[in-house]
Design a protein around this motif. Structure first.
Motif: not given
Ligand code: HEC
Ligand SMILES: [Cu+2]
Length: 329
Positions: A18-27, A88-97
């Motif tokens: 997850f880490a690179s996507n979370v950081d990418a959207i944050f930055y 964010g939404f697609t990242g969230y759905v991925d984290m929830r599945s």
């Protein structure tokens, strides 16, 4: 100079999928906000100076509105916000599945410690997981709201009393990482810290820090009577380990002081007062019964608050706990 770049990238290393996507959207959001902040404040200052009042010069009349500019400043941010939402939404759905083949670990949070239970029956106070495999945590709380957070994985989820909550992640690097409770849960909330140990699944992948494969660790952890190399421990030492893993110390001290339950020290071999049954000798049988059926004999002055460990504590583990209790008298 490196210090300056560290300021711009204050996050711990990225060690999950997850880490690179979370950081990418944050930055992305961070730098987008920076851009608009600088641009808006910059223009504001520029216009303040350009259109300042000059002595002897009357202000010109200005247009009350400008359609192209207004459409642009609505539509462009509109698309930006939609893009951010979608990302964010697609990242969230991925984290929830969690993937169906995820390795499952049960997590029990309580004030103020973590306990992890594995499919083999092994129990630990650090979270041990295999590398490069999805891991699903099935979490419950014994008391109040807690929250499990592994910064290096960019993964975090509340643990709510009275229901299961779940999360998943896949660690990408063998190593040891911090695991925090990140929901204020009382006086010792800040002590509710442990580690995630990510094991290699093959001997070649082990490191100095994590020198056992996941399989080997599991083999050893499934037998608490052995030490970390798989050698049998002295019975009382194994007992101490079991008392730690089962968190008996939440309610029992080992120095004679009274907690929720009577101290492990000072009662063995003596007669204790039992509610409605007079005096009873605290011997091996009494300890065994207390662990399996805590309500059978209630020590005077205490409430029947001890959970039964029937089905969790194997017979030979109870032998070890008895040896430990005797050893500290
Ligand atoms: C939630 C609190 C709690 C936990 C956790 C707990 N106990 Fe207890 N225990 C008690 C209480 C309260 C009593 C006294 C009331 C009773 O006799 O049931 C007690 C009584 C006992 C006794 C009898 C001692 C005496 O002097 O009468 C033994 C032995 C014992 N516990 C062992 C254990 C062991 C071993 C564990 C961990 C595997 C454990 N307990 C975990 C609360 C707890
Ligand atoms: Cu907590």
């Amino acid at each position: 100079m490196t210090q300056f770049w560290n300021l711009l990238n204050p996050f711990p290393g990225q060690h999950s999928t997850f880490a690179s996507n979370v950081d990418a959207i944050f930055y992305f959001i961070f730098w987008l906000s920076m851009f608009f902040f600088v641009a808006i404040v910059g223009f504001m200052i520029y216009f303040m100076i350009k259109y300042r009042r000059v002595e002897g010069q009357e202000p010109e009349s200005s247009p009350s509105h400008n359609t192209p500019i207004e459409v642009a400043w609505s539509v462009i941010p509109g698309f930006l916000v939609l893009g951010i939402f979608w990302w964010g939404f697609t990242g969230y759905v991925d984290m929830r599945s969690p993937p169906a083949e995820a390795y499952e670990v049960n997590v029990i949070a309580s004030m103020w410690q973590w306990q992890f239970k594995y499919p083999t029956g092994a129990i630990s106070d650090k979270l041990h997981i295999p590398v490069n495999r999805p891991v699903k945590l099935i979490m419950q709380s014994k008391d109040v709201l807690h929250s499990l957070y592994v910064p290096s994985f960019r993964a975090k989820q509340d643990v709510v009393p009275g229901r299961y909550s779940g999360m998943w992640f896949e660690a990408t690097d063998v190593g040891v990482y911090d695991l925090f409770c990140t929901e204020y849960c009382g006086q010792k909330h800040s002590d509710m810290i442990t580690k995630v140990v990510v094991h290699s699944t093959s001997p070649e992948g082990t490191t100095e820090e994590v020198n056992q494969t996941f399989e080997r660790w599991m083999e050893i952890a499934s037998n608490p009577l052995n030490d970390e190399q798989g050698q049998p421990l002295p019975l009382d030492v194994a007992g101490k380990k079991l008392v730690d893993t089962f968190q008996c110390a939440q309610c029992h001290s080992i120095d004679g002081t009274k907690k929720v339950g009577p101290s492990f020290k000072g009662n063995y071999g003596k007669e204790v007062e039992i509610v409605g049954q007079g005096k009873v000798l605290m011997d091996e049988n009494y300890i065994r019964e207390s662990i399996l059926e805590p309500t059978a004999k209630i020590h005077v002055g205490y409430e029947p608050k001890m959970p039964s460990f029937k089905g969790q504590m194997k017979d030979e583990w109870i032998d070890a706990v008895i040896a430990y209790i005797k050893s500290i008298q």
